[in-house]
Scaffold this active site. Sequence first.
Site, short mmCIF file in Angstrom:
data_model
loop_
_atom_site.label_atom_id
_atom_site.label_comp_id
_atom_site.label_asym_id
_atom_site.label_seq_id
_atom_site.Cartn_x
_atom_site.Cartn_y
_atom_site.Cartn_z
N LYS A 4 0.84 -1.22 0.00
CA LYS A 4 0.00 0.00 0.00
C LYS A 4 0.86 1.25 0.00
CE LYS A 4 -2.93 0.63 3.57
NZ LYS A 4 -2.67 1.89 4.29
N SER A 5 1.88 1.28 0.85
CA SER A 5 2.73 2.48 0.94
C SER A 5 3.40 2.77 -0.40
CB SER A 5 3.82 2.27 2.00
OG SER A 5 3.25 2.14 3.27
N ARG B 113 -8.93 12.34 12.15
CA ARG B 113 -7.49 12.16 12.40
C ARG B 113 -6.73 13.49 12.35
NH1 ARG B 113 -5.51 7.08 9.00
NH2 ARG B 113 -3.70 7.32 10.38
N SER C 30 6.74 9.16 12.24
CA SER C 30 5.71 9.07 11.20
C SER C 30 6.30 9.21 9.81
CB SER C 30 4.65 10.16 11.40
OG SER C 30 3.83 10.25 10.25
N ASP D 295 1.77 -1.03 12.02
CA ASP D 295 0.45 -1.45 11.54
C ASP D 295 0.12 -2.89 11.94
OD1 ASP D 295 -0.07 0.98 10.37
OD2 ASP D 295 0.76 0.41 8.44
N LYS E 66 -4.50 6.07 14.51
CA LYS E 66 -4.58 5.40 13.20
C LYS E 66 -6.03 5.47 12.70
CE LYS E 66 -0.25 4.33 12.97
NZ LYS E 66 0.59 4.95 11.95
N ARG F 280 -6.40 2.16 17.84
CA ARG F 280 -6.24 0.71 17.71
C ARG F 280 -6.03 0.00 19.05
NH1 ARG F 280 -3.12 0.53 11.83
NH2 ARG F 280 -5.08 0.52 10.66
C1 S3P Z 1 2.44 4.84 6.19
C2 S3P Z 1 2.93 5.26 7.40
C3 S3P Z 1 2.39 4.83 8.69
C4 S3P Z 1 1.46 3.63 8.57
C5 S3P Z 1 0.53 3.75 7.40
C6 S3P Z 1 1.32 3.88 6.10
C7 S3P Z 1 3.07 5.32 4.95
O1 S3P Z 1 1.65 5.90 9.25
O2 S3P Z 1 0.72 3.45 9.75
O3 S3P Z 1 -0.31 2.63 7.30
O4 S3P Z 1 2.82 4.75 3.87
O5 S3P Z 1 3.83 6.29 5.03
P1 S3P Z 1 2.36 7.04 10.15
O6 S3P Z 1 3.22 7.85 9.28
O7 S3P Z 1 1.20 7.83 10.71
O8 S3P Z 1 3.11 6.29 11.20
#
Ligand code: S3P
Length: 448
Positions: A28-29, A129, A174, A327, A354, A358
């Site tokens: 996903k990222s 959020r 983050s 996650d 999140k 969670r």
């Molecule tokens: C992500 C960063 C994380 C993660 C999210 C995906 C990303 O969040 O929890 O599912 O793709 O950069 P945070 O940056 O809030 O930790």
Amino acid sequence: MSAHGTPIPMMSEAAGPLTGTADVPGDKSISHRSLILGAMAVGETRISGLLEGQDVLDTAKAMQAFGADVENLGDGNWRVHGVGVGGFAEPGNVIDCGNSGTGVRLIMGAMATCPITATFTGDASLNKRPMARVTDPLALFGTQAVGREGGRLPMTIVGAKDPVPVRYTVPVPSAQVKSAVLLAGLNAPGQTVVIEKEATRDHTERMLAGFGATITVEDTDEGRVITLTGQPELVPQTIVVPRDPSSAAFPVCAALIVPGSDVLVPNIGLNPTRAGLFETLREMGADLTYENPREEGGEPVADLRAKFSPDLKGIEVPPERAASMIDEYPVLSVVAAFAEGQTVMRGVKELRVKESDRIEAMATGLRANGIEVEDGEDWWIVTGRGHGKVPGGATVETHLDHRIAMSFLCLGMASDAPVTLDDGQPIATSFPIFEPLMTTLGARIRRV
Ligand code: S3P
């Protein structure tokens, strides 16, 4: 996921062992970043293996709204014709990022140093959020933001007309905040420096380098110092999106707790900023092996084999590992319920902001299913009951959170009585094939 769709209650109950191969979807990222960086490059980027979950589809739509030409070629293959750094057009309508914090925060960064205005919104989860963690550093570039009380969406961002580069230490671990600042830095002249005290997922840094930006990363006493030279011309890429370790976590963890299971999860990226869960599971005594370890696209990759593990033990998860498995705590807490003794998780305050809180969502649902959980602001402890001793039987609320939904379905695969969800619809945001894939392995999941 639609913000207003009809809830889909689901139930999971113990069946035979889970066996076979679990081909989980793309990361996903990396999928979000492929579309966004593709839109900021000059010319045509080709992407294969894109995750076609709703979160990523919403980012694809947003990139079109900012002027990129984005086309779905079928079978996970996509084409993005980018407009170049600083080339975003002003969208004609509100940008709806659905459930996705990564989508909205990265896109805000990407448009923050363009001379345009855009308004962002999302579903009921996303609109709760915190966005100030992103708009505060963006203000340093000269970007303005007006949102609801507490820095919540809907929010309008007025991009900086004459952006200045910034030096920013990220106050919370983050990757979204780090990435938003780096993407904004792309259209600021000179060097933008981002410092993170704890290493978070580094896909943005790796991919920016891949797209031809000048970016350096140095480990210093201050932390990881990332220096990006602004206003590069990004060169379009051919991207093969690796499979998502965060999605792999579900078939892996389910196999560990369902008696007789043996599941192969091929081609999983083991980037050290993402693989903390697997290390933790092995420390708990999981029969989890990395087969055929190799390198692909500069990232370590392996096929994971997870087998039923009757002797799991609770452990104290090292807090410094939190960012690399942030996650995965919900599904880890499910495995912890089937372990002997306590699993202690500290330094995890970020779990409270999140897609849902969670810690609260998992603690409430686990307690309802007969598991003892203690929790505080930035910690929680799950007292495992061991195999064959997890009662189950309750209905849990998923709070528009895909990972809460999938975690409780995994719990139901091994608990004495079935586990029911009020709404399994959010699963489609990140793992649209979860239900058929787990069913093929032998799970019994029903819509009720
Ligand atoms: C992500 C960063 C994380 C993660 C999210 C995906 C990303 O969040 O929890 O599912 O793709 O950069 P945070 O940056 O809030 O930790």
